[in-house]
Write an enzyme that holds these catalytic residues in place. Sequence first.
Site, PDB file in Angstrom:
ATOM      1  N   ASP A   1       3.002   1.983   7.991  1.00  0.00           N
ATOM      2  CA  ASP A   1       1.729   1.285   7.767  1.00  0.00           C
ATOM      3  C   ASP A   1       1.893   0.088   6.827  1.00  0.00           C
ATOM      4  OD1 ASP A   1      -0.843   0.441   7.716  1.00  0.00           O
ATOM      5  OD2 ASP A   1      -1.698   2.254   6.838  1.00  0.00           O
TER       6      ASP A   1
ATOM      7  N   ASP B   1       0.857  -1.188   0.000  1.00  0.00           N
ATOM      8  CA  ASP B   1       0.000   0.000   0.000  1.00  0.00           C
ATOM      9  C   ASP B   1       0.892   1.236   0.000  1.00  0.00           C
ATOM     10  OD1 ASP B   1      -2.434   1.368   0.031  1.00  0.00           O
ATOM     11  OD2 ASP B   1      -2.508   1.447   2.216  1.00  0.00           O
TER      12      ASP B   1
ATOM     13  N   ASN C   1       1.914   7.105   2.986  1.00  0.00           N
ATOM     14  CA  ASN C   1       2.629   6.147   3.817  1.00  0.00           C
ATOM     15  C   ASN C   1       4.147   6.334   3.756  1.00  0.00           C
ATOM     16  OD1 ASN C   1       0.480   4.849   5.020  1.00  0.00           O
ATOM     17  ND2 ASN C   1       0.258   3.351   3.376  1.00  0.00           N
TER      18      ASN C   1
END
Length: 330
Positions: free
Chosen positions: A228, A206, A211
């Site tokens: 994350d 992701d 992030n």
Amino acid sequence: MSVKPQGENSQNFYELKTEQVFQAAEEWGFVPSGRYFQLNSYENRVYDLFLEGESKKDHVIAKVYRPHRWSEDSIREEHEFLFDLKEQGIPAVAPIKRDGESFLKKKGMIFSFFPKALGRMPQEFQAQDLRQIGRQLAKLHNVGALKPALHRPSLDVESFGWDSLDLLEDWVVPEVWDRYEEAACQILEYLEERVEGQSFIRIHGDCHKGNILQTDPKEGMSEYFFVDFDDFINGLPVQDFWMLFSSDESGNRDELNEFLKGYEELRLFDESHLDLMGPLRGLRIIYYAAWIARRWTDPSFPKIFPEFKNYLYWAEEVEALEKIAWSLRS
């Protein structure tokens, strides 16, 4: 691997009280002051807890995993990946262990505690920033390639694509379903022919700009690091590329080239995989819509995505998919 939601534990999660988070933190050895901020997270519940101590700046991040999304083994693999990165000197925010464990189970929920990452979200990237991010991601992938994640999903077209498309037939508004299905099928068939599972490694999964954090240059040389890892999976390295760049390929080629200069200093990359960036974006569009549908029983989701059942939402989605599908014909 992920598992399907079940009743009681999910209800405990939906009705989670901050007192329960404080109690878990105390059980892990912290002394919460009672002050907290709830951080944005659709999947989990995440809290920035203020701690008692000599410094009023003492914090710990409490993460409460959505029940039944991940097995205990898959969560251990997420944490193991973070520990692997740290051991290799790669900036990573790994959970705080206690007695050899990295999470706590209470009332069917799993709690983990992380040090608060000190960094800021960059507003824009210059050429030298893109090269540094490329180098950092290459380091991450080099560690990811050392062993597979046996209990995490692999980014295969069947489970992420076709299963999602089957689910969405009951959600996409009838006026655009035929167009949606046709564009989605073209994208998924393209990926099926070109994505090779033997090339999969552990990846972030992701890797969007939100992030990536940057350390404060006032404290020394600025450094980028990734946060994350909740969606970390086995997949092609290029899956971690495309989210960093806009959907307009003509406008970001120079940025991508700078990024690749940094990446290829430390890791070989098959540049033919760049042709997969658009289709992987399409796969994400399909999977993301199905993810919302799968979470619709969570009381927060109809509030977060009030437009999800509207014609305009799906008209925009189908236009995005068709643009990708048309690009594959050239």
